[in-house]
Write a protein that holds these residues in place. Structure first.
Motif, PDB file in Angstrom:
ATOM      1  N   ASP A 104      49.986 -16.308 -14.464  1.00  0.00           N
ATOM      2  CA  ASP A 104      49.577 -15.301 -14.944  1.00  0.00           C
ATOM      3  C   ASP A 104      50.653 -14.238 -15.397  1.00  0.00           C
ATOM      4  N   HIS A 186      38.392 -19.431 -17.709  1.00  0.00           N
ATOM      5  CA  HIS A 186      40.049 -19.319 -17.488  1.00  0.00           C
ATOM      6  C   HIS A 186      40.626 -20.248 -18.187  1.00  0.00           C
ATOM      7  N   GLU A 197      47.767 -17.169 -19.440  1.00  0.00           N
ATOM      8  CA  GLU A 197      46.548 -16.960 -18.640  1.00  0.00           C
ATOM      9  C   GLU A 197      45.575 -16.237 -19.599  1.00  0.00           C
ATOM     10  N   GLN A 199      41.810 -15.022 -19.585  1.00  0.00           N
ATOM     11  CA  GLN A 199      40.498 -14.586 -19.193  1.00  0.00           C
ATOM     12  C   GLN A 199      39.463 -14.265 -20.332  1.00  0.00           C
TER      13      GLN A 199
END
Length: 285
Positions: A104, A186, A197, A199
């Motif tokens: 991330d 995710h 990453e 989300q």
């Protein structure tokens, strides 16, 4: 780079936890120095990603988005925590490869207005990038693809949901993790040589998450009162999402009823008009 003891106090890391991580302050300093040289590049990669794949929010099926690169201090705190919690998995992490382990460094948040909108985004992002299970990363060092032109989904997409949430996810297309209070989808995507990453969550879920991260996570997780208040806010955000879904369903049903009534009214008026014309025709004869 700040002095070691000041860093440990700021991020609430106990000396025994730091020792258990098995990483020297000199190596962490070297990681921080290297990260400072690539953070600008990572920010540019993040911007390129959102410009190409998220700028058209209607096409992506989202309400909005934002992105960031990981703060230097949070990177070091995460390395210490991961090395302590999972020593075998992160044993080889160092200055020469930390970007292979920390997925991330580039973080993107996408937001939905309604929880059910996850399906549109999931289908969009998994069609934009290769999503082949044989390419999912298991060993961070061995499975890292050094080809910067090869962009693909590097882990099976997963969703964290709270017990009691509506069962709107399909375990055949996404891994479902239950039991906690955290709600989010995710995706880990290998993009231009680094991991990105994503989300994805609703606006209400994001509101709770921001408050929880600001007050509770990760430095006050042992405070019972703060944790209980966070759980209460979490339940309220879940209820707000449920109510939003009901509102939309009611709107769709009302619009459907209006269409049916409109068609019925038009049909009735047409029949009445035809009858009047027939009657007038008879009178003219």
């Amino acid at each position: 780079m700040m002095e070691r003891d000041l860093f440990l106090r700021k991020y609430r890391i106990e000396q025994e936890d730091f020792d258990a991580a098995g990483v020297s302050w000199e190596e962490l300093t070297a990681i921080a120095d290297h990260y400072a040289t690539i953070e600008g590049k990572l920010r540019e990669i993040g911007k390129d990603f959102v410009d190409k794949y998220l700028y058209d929010i209607e096409k992506a099926g989202i309400h909005s988005y934002r992105y960031r690169t990981k703060a230097q201090g949070h990177l070091l705190e995460k390395i210490i925590r991961k090395k302590k919690e999972q020593p075998e998995k992160f044993a080889q992490l160092g200055v020469d490869n930390y970007w292979k382990y920390v997925t991330d460094l580039i973080g993107i948040r996408v937001f939905f207005l309604y929880r059910e909108d996850w399906r549109h985004f999931h289908e969009y992002i998994t069609s934009a990038f290769e999503n082949a299970p044989e390419q999912y990363v298991k060993d961070r060092e061995r499975d890292f693809d050094n080809d910067e032109t090869h962009c693909y989904i590097a882990e099976r997409p997963k969703v964290y949901r709270r017990n009691g949430d509506s069962r709107i996810y399909d375990e055949n297309v996404i891994e479902i993790k239950s039991g906690g209070i955290y709600r989010s989808l995710h995706y880990i995507i290998k993009y231009r040589g680094y991991y990105v990453e994503i989300q994805a969550r609703t606006l209400f879920e994001e509101g709770w998450s921001e408050v929880d991260h600001d007050i509770v996570y990760p430095y006050h997780k042992d405070d019972v009162m703060l944790r209980d208040f966070s759980r209460l806010l979490n339940r309220l955000s879940g209820m707000a999402d449920e109510m939003s879904s009901y509102f939309r369903r009611m709107k769709v049903e009302k619009e459907f009823e209006e269409v049916l009534l409109g068609e019925y009214k038009e049909d009735k008026e047409a029949k009445l008009l035809a009858s009047m014309r027939e009657l007038l025709g008879k009178e003219e004869r």
